[in-house]
Structures are given as C-alpha cells and as structure tokens.
Motif scaffolding. Structure first.
Motif, PDB file in Angstrom:
ATOM      1  N   THR A  34     -17.674 -16.012 -38.380  1.00 51.95           N
ATOM      2  CA  THR A  34     -16.914 -16.866 -37.465  1.00 51.95           C
ATOM      3  C   THR A  34     -16.335 -18.082 -38.177  1.00 51.95           C
ATOM      4  O   THR A  34     -15.184 -18.448 -37.989  1.00 51.95           O
ATOM      5  N   ALA A 222     -27.944 -24.638 -34.236  1.00 47.55           N
ATOM      6  CA  ALA A 222     -28.581 -23.432 -34.759  1.00 47.55           C
ATOM      7  C   ALA A 222     -27.573 -22.287 -34.741  1.00 47.55           C
ATOM      8  O   ALA A 222     -26.941 -22.046 -33.721  1.00 47.55           O
ATOM      9  N   PHE A 223     -27.389 -21.625 -35.874  1.00 44.92           N
ATOM     10  CA  PHE A 223     -26.485 -20.471 -35.873  1.00 44.92           C
ATOM     11  C   PHE A 223     -27.010 -19.330 -36.737  1.00 44.92           C
ATOM     12  O   PHE A 223     -26.249 -18.543 -37.277  1.00 44.92           O
ATOM     13  N   ARG A 226     -26.490 -15.813 -34.841  1.00 37.99           N
ATOM     14  CA  ARG A 226     -25.087 -15.414 -34.873  1.00 37.99           C
ATOM     15  C   ARG A 226     -24.758 -14.806 -36.228  1.00 37.99           C
ATOM     16  O   ARG A 226     -24.156 -13.739 -36.311  1.00 37.99           O
ATOM     17  N   ARG A 257     -25.295 -14.575 -26.275  1.00 37.03           N
ATOM     18  CA  ARG A 257     -24.401 -15.602 -25.734  1.00 37.03           C
ATOM     19  C   ARG A 257     -22.980 -15.067 -25.689  1.00 37.03           C
ATOM     20  O   ARG A 257     -22.510 -14.456 -26.644  1.00 37.03           O
ATOM     21  N   GLU A 259     -20.406 -16.722 -25.962  1.00 34.03           N
ATOM     22  CA  GLU A 259     -19.592 -17.442 -26.952  1.00 34.03           C
ATOM     23  C   GLU A 259     -19.512 -16.658 -28.268  1.00 34.03           C
ATOM     24  O   GLU A 259     -18.583 -16.843 -29.041  1.00 34.03           O
ATOM     25  N   TYR A 260     -20.503 -15.803 -28.527  1.00 32.50           N
ATOM     26  CA  TYR A 260     -20.551 -15.098 -29.810  1.00 32.50           C
ATOM     27  C   TYR A 260     -19.772 -13.784 -29.744  1.00 32.50           C
ATOM     28  O   TYR A 260     -20.336 -12.699 -29.873  1.00 32.50           O
TER      29      TYR A 260
END
Lengths: 615, 164
Positions: A34, A222-223, A226, A257, A259-260
């Motif tokens: 991303t 935190a990622f 993802r 999520r 968003e991901y």
C-alpha cells in the motif's frame, strides 16, 4: 486446474525454485505494498516493463511485484536479485538510467541507493543496511521475496509443506503439542498461549467449530497485519488450515478491515488459487479433510478487535463485547466453539509445523519466545516494518534499526500498544521486548505499533489524543467505559486549554483505577493506560500545564502566545514563508513579527522554525 | 425479486434500485450478511437514507430498528449525503505526532468545512479516520482512491486542487 497430489506439489516447488533461483536471471523485485503504491510504484513498474522490452532484456530480466517490503517511508522500493541491490524513492524517469547502469553495465546507480541517516553514506546491498541487518524474519520470511498473487512462488518457498505434513502425518494432539512446545503467544497483544487456546477448543464438544482470523488491525500506528496479508497471504491461509485440523473445524473467517482493500484483494486471489490446487475446500489433498475460508469485511469499529465483539459483528450485529465466560472456545461465533487468532500468530504456524516447536522457542526471553513484528513510525529516521527476536532491547529497536531520531531532535518516548498501551521514556529503553517485561514498565506489547516521539511532542496532549480515541470508539455498553472515559477526556481537555487545577490529576488517577477494575472488556480495562504511563513518567509536563499554565513542548495552542523571541530568532524567514494568513512580517536581516489580529493559530510557523524562537 | 414497495427518494435512481434489489436477493439467505448488504448499497447510493435502510431491513427480513442500530454503530456508514470527493484524513498516532491536526485546520479553514461535514457544493466531504495503516507515509490523507503521503499544511490545498 485439477487437484494436486503430493507429487504435483513437489514438482511445482522444484520447477518454480529452479526459475526463481536461476543465477542467470536478474529479478527486479518492485514493492507493491500500500505504501509504495501510494508513492507511485505502479508507474515505476510500468516504466520497468517498457524499458526491459525496449532494450530486449525480457529473457534475462524478470519483474516481480512483491508485497510490502517493510521500509515504507522510502518507497517506491526496488531490490535487484540475486545481488540484493536496494533502490529507494524511485521515479519512472529514473528507470532508463537504472536499467542501463545496473543491468547492462552492472554498476549500481549511486544516487538512487539508500543513504544512511547517520553516516550519510550510500549503501548498495539490502543486507548491509542497519534497518534490515538487525532483523530476524520469520512471520515476514516471504516479504519482498515472492509475488503474493502467485501461489507457485509461495510453494517454492516451502509453502504448503506444513499442510501436507499435518494432514498426512499428524494427529490433532501432535499439532497442539508442537504449538505448546513453541510457546507461541497471541501476537494480537494479549499474549495468550496459542497452544492452550487451541487445546480448549479441541476439547470443546460440538459438530461445528470455527477458526477465525483477526485482521481488524485497529491500533493506530500498527500495520503489521496489513503488510503480512499483502506480502504473503497464503501463509495465513495455511496457518488457519492447520488450526482447523487441530480443533476439527471446517469453516474459517478472516475478519479484515474494509480500509485494507489491497490486502482483501490479495486474500481473495490466494483463496481462489488454493482452492484450485485443492489446498483449501473439500477433501484437501485427498485426505478427506474439508476446510473453507471466507473473508468478512469490517465496517469501521475499533472495538471489533475484541474477540466477542468481532464475533457479534460477523453475525451481522452491533459489535459489542459480552462478558466472559463462556469463553469463545466453548461458545463463540453463532454460539459454537471457536478460536480467534491474529494474522501474525497464524503466519508463524506453518514454520513451527515444519521446523518444530523447539526451533521456534530457540530465541526469545524466558516467557516470550520467538520473534515479534513491530511497525516502527513517528519521529524516527527509518520508518517501516521490522521483525526482531524477543529480548531485543527497545533501544536497539529505536536506534539501531530505527536509525535514531529524525531532524536531529531528541528522543522523548516510544509509545507501545496503542490506546491500551503506554509511553516508555529514555531511561527505560534498555528494557527487552517481551510480554511481561513491557507490562512491568506500564506499557503493553500490544499488536506491535511502536511510535517514536521526539521532544516536540506534548505528553499531556498525547494522553488527551488517546482518550479522545477511546471515547470515540467506546461502544457504550458498559457505564465505566462510556462515562468514565468521557470524564477523563473532559479533564484532559481542560488541562490542555490551560484551565487545569491540581485536583484534576488526582481525579484522573482515581478514574483510571475505577475504569480499569470495572469495565466490561479489554478496551475499557486498558483505556487509562496511556494516561497512567504519562502521569508516571512525564508528571513534570502535567505540572507545567496545571500549575505554570505552560506547555513545554509547545503543542497546546491555548497556552501559546504566538510571539517571537528576538534573542532566539535567526531572521531566516522560514516562518514568514510558511504562514498561510499573511500574519507574519519579515525582511532580510530583521526579526520576524506576528500580527495577532491576523494569526489563525495554525502552528505552521512553529513547525518550520528550527530555533524554537516562537512561543 | 424483492416485492416490497420502493419508497420514492430523490437521490436514488431506477438503476440504483435495480442494483440494490440484486444485492438484497444475493444475500437474503446468508445469516450475518446485513453489514455486507449495507456496505454494497452505500457504494451504490453513496450514503444510506433512512428510507433505504428500512427497505433493506424489510428485504432481509430483519427488524428495522436492528438494522438502523447496525448503521449507527459502524463508522463506515453515513446517514448524510457525501461530497463528490471524500477526504479521509488519518488521525492515527503516527500521523498525529507528525502534525495532521494542522493539516485538518487548514482544510477546514479553506473550504469552510467541518469534520464529518460536506461542502455546500458537495465537492468535498471531510472525514477523520483512524489509522489507515500507511504510517510509513505519515501524515496521510486519502482523497477518493488516491493516497497522499507526507502532506503538510502548506501543500495540502494544492494537492486538493485537481479534485473538482
């Protein structure tokens, strides 16, 4: 595609290994996470494709779009394999030169290499960069090494071997024994022993059981999850299948999520490919074992990271936690026995099955074994995803891997565990990474967000920030969390506005303890942690706000005068140039002046001033 | 096909109703699918008017109150119309530490826009979202599908110029 037999799997592995490790073929690993997508890696990839074709190099040079490489702040990233030359911040205009020099003339393009923030020297090889050199990739072992949209790439890296071993040679007891030996603990933050959790669910009676994967990575900063899903989705599917065999479940959900989107897209591709190969679905590898996985997209609620709330959400209800017991191992999703593990936990499972629990437990501290992935961000030089053995000190994390504090400022604290965690000050930086060790100093390991803060960060404002977050995300079911966090937020806002009174601090402490003891779920019980740790280590900042009505870090707008100190002003004019409201007057070699009538208090000048001359 | 009477609504066209019906039909018999249905319907209409929520509840054979409860619980769902471009500013910790508040102030000032609101010409909606997981690029803003990293109060308005 017909279903694979064991022989087919071995054949695919050997074939793909042959191609992927052929020393005569140069592989250009362009990062497609991303972060790099956002900085333009798709355009760079396109330019690579065109240039390779133009130069007629298609036979000897292959372009591979990988998942997140981890070093997100420097994207778009490119690693030239097998040499391991590491390029940063590429633009499509750089590509012709890069291909000419690196591929045809075999000399790295110096200006595009990584520049060490401390020594200012360019470093060519990825392994020589301190950010990578101190890491131990296990959960992230395939990051940057494979094309996440190609199952064969994963198989070539020993993927799906663990499933073969588990389904053909191991009984549920053996799987759980191996997990227990590994001492793997929940990587979502709570640190519950994974083997024990699976054992409860295995012993729980019921025809239908569920394996759930928590990919609702809600902690700000935190990622890790993802990145794992984007770079190596198959290892999560494999880990879940092994868990399913251990507890005898036939259905799994990944709660991700919304968003991901890139992670969801790659998961969908991975599930489709695994099904085509017969590694997921009915009668896996002709062993008679069925397991299917669905993706469930969340709808934006932090509390859904809590296990009982997550299950309610999959059931299509408001994601509110419920009291335990009964624990999910007995009554989980749709009241059936369920296990819920986080993405990182599952991604460690296949390796444990192949190499054994003892291998996994061979690194770490006494009670925390293996490795942990951290998402390092904030005011640190090297921002990105890192995986270190348990026991590594926080100092090493921030200074060796993170490369120290950016813009030559001073370290103030590193925040661990997000809204349930706390801030660790400088004098405790030698604390080793481990569940108990970090809990002892008032923070929590959490899911792995590590946000470094420099001396420009106001700790009272950060406490307010986290309380605002919790208050916003509190589901409202239990009174201590709903009302208590609101009261705490109001007090913190009052302090930040310069209206604090000495008793406010006492009230904050008292409320913290009440909420901790009486809230229903983990979100509420830990809600006060950021405030308590700030009070413990940065009490002087609270006192400065409450007693002197002064914000030492100059972040709390209400306490700032928006004036320029003529003794500190170096007359550089940076503030003048940054002001959007034309409120600053400045001429060369003259001290700048702020017109308070025009000033909109946007803080732009504070950020620009290198000499702390504005107060 | 779903045979409930379609309420009239200015923001929902005939084609939209057809798509909505397909979404309901596909998910009608899957337990727990309501969040998926609401999400997909919101993608079609761009927000969830109360009339639509009731229609979905009837179609899925769920109490209207329960479905409204789901809509109001999750931050993804919007009861109000959104602008042509949704600006999502990340208010995660990393972005906060790196100065997203100043960026938000600038956007609000420039477009006379409040958090959660939409400009009068429906050009922009402003949403403050929790961590987008792109902390490496902090501070981060997402406009429509485009992620903008490393934004600052000085350059944010320029980045928004192209979105008409």
């Amino acid at each position: 595609m017909s279903k694979l037999t064991l022989n087919d799997l071995t054949k695919i592995r050997k074939q793909t290994q042959g191609i992927n490790t052929n020393p005569n073929i140069t592989r250009l690993m362009i990062c497609g996470g991303t972060g790099c997508h956002a900085t333009g890696s798709i355009k760079v990839k396109q330019a690579l494709v065109e240039e390779i074709e133009k130069k007629g190099l298609s036979d000897t040079v292959k372009i591979v779009e990988t998942g997140c490489n981890g070093f997100c702040a420097l994207g778009p990233l490119l690693v030239v394999q097998p040499e391991g030359i590491f390029y940063v911040k590429l633009k499509s205009e750089d590509i012709p030169e890069l291909i000419q020099e690196q591929i045809i003339n075999n000399t790295p393009v110096k200006r595009l290499l990584f520049k060490d923030p401390a020594t200012k020297k360019r470093i060519a090889k990825q392994d020589d960069i301190s950010f990578f050199a101190h890491q131990m990739p296990r959960a992230l072992r395939n990051k940057g090494q494979i094309d996440p949209e190609k199952i064969d790439d994963y198989i070539a890296r020993d993927g799906y071997i663990a499933i073969v071993k588990v389904l053909k040679e191991m009984k549920p007891d053996d799987i759980i024994k191996e997990m227990t030996t590994s001492s793997l603990r929940g990587r979502g933050g709570a640190g519950f022993p994974t083997g024990m959790k699976w054992d409860f669910a295995r012993k729980s009676e019921g025809e239908t059981k569920y394996v759930l994967c928590n990919a609702d990575e809600g902690d700000p900063g935190a990622f890790m999850d993802r990145s794992i899903l984007e770079a190596d989705p198959h290892c999560v599917l494999e880990g879940m299948t092994i868990a399913a065999k251990a507890i005898n479940a036939n259905k799994g959900y990944i709660y991700c999520r919304t968003e991901y989107q890139l992670a969801i897209k790659r998961l969908k591709i991975a599930i489709k490919q695994a099904k085509e190969y017969g590694l997921l679905g009915k009668n896996i590898l002709n062993t008679g074992f069925d397991f299917d996985i669905d993706i469930y997209q969340g709808a934006g609620a932090f509390v859904c990271g809590e296990e009982t709330a997550l299950m309610r959400s999959i059931e299509g209800k408001r994601g509110m936690p419920r009291p335990r017991p009964p624990f999910p191992a007995h009554k989980g999703l749709w009241e059936k026995p369920s296990i819920l593990n986080n993405v990182e936990t599952f991604s460690n499972v296949p390796q444990i099955m192949i190499k054994g629990g003892d291998w996994y437990a061979s690194v770490g501290t006494e009670k925390s074994k293996g490795t942990k992935v951290f998402a390092l961000s904030g005011d640190v030089n090297n921002i990105g995803l890192v995986e270190v053995p348990m026991g590594t000190t926080l100092r090493s994390l921030v200074f060796d891997i993170g490369g120290g504090i950016a813009k030559k400022r001073k370290f103030k604290a590193v925040q661990l565990g997000g809204p349930s965690g706390g801030s660790v000050p400088e004098h405790l930086l030698d604390t080793p990474v481990g569940y108990e060790e970090i809990a002892k100093i008032g923070a929590i390991m959490g899911s792995g967000g590590a946000i470094v803060m420099d001396d420009k960060t106001c700790m009272v404002d950060m406490a307010r920030f986290f309380m605002d977050f919790i208050q916003d995300e509190s589901c409202g079911k239990c009174t201590p969390c709903r009302e208590g966090t609101l009261r705490m937020l109001q007090i913190l806002e009052k302090i930040c506005e310069g209206k604090g009174e000495p008793r406010d601090i006492k009230d904050l402490e008292e409320l913290s303890h009440v909420i901790h003891q009486s809230a229903l779920c983990g979100l509420g019980q830990t809600a006060a942690n950021p405030v308590l740790s700030a009070l413990k280590y940065f009490r002087n900042e609270f006192d400065a706000h409450v007693i002197d009505k002064r914000c030492p870090a100059k972040r709390c707008i209400a306490m700032l005068k928006f004036e320029i100190d003529p003794d500190l002003c170096k007359k550089c004019g940076l503030c003048f140039k940054s002001c959007p409201a034309d409120a600053i007057t400045w001429k060369k070699k003259e001290v700048a002046l702020i017109d308070k009538e025009k000033c909109i208090k946007c803080m732009s000048c504070f950020d620009k001033c290198q000499f702390d001359a504005i107060f | 096909m779903t045979c409930f009477i379609k309420p009239h609504h200015d923001d929902i066209t005939q084609t939209m109703w057809q798509k909505i019906n397909i979404v309901i039909e596909t998910n009608k018999y899957t337990s727990g699918a309501i969040i998926t249905v609401l999400r997909e319907c919101q993608e079609i209409v761009n927000y969830l008017p109360v009339e639509l929520i009731d229609y979905i509840a009837d179609g899925m054979s769920l109490p209207r109150s329960e479905v409204f409860g789901v809509v109001s619980f999750y931050s993804l769902f919007s009861l109000k119309p959104k602008g042509r471009h949704t600006i999502k500013v990340c208010t995660g910790t990393a972005c906060y530490v790196k100065g997203i508040r100043e960026v938000i102030n600038r956007i609000e000032g420039e477009f006379d826009l409040k958090e959660g609101g939409t400009t009068e010409d429906r050009r922009f909606s402003l949403e403050c979202v929790r961590c987008l997981g792109a902390c490496g690029l902090a501070p981060v803003m997402v406009v429509g599908e485009d992620t903008h990293g490393d934004i600052a109060a000085e350059n944010v308005i320029k980045s928004l110029e192209d979105y008409k």
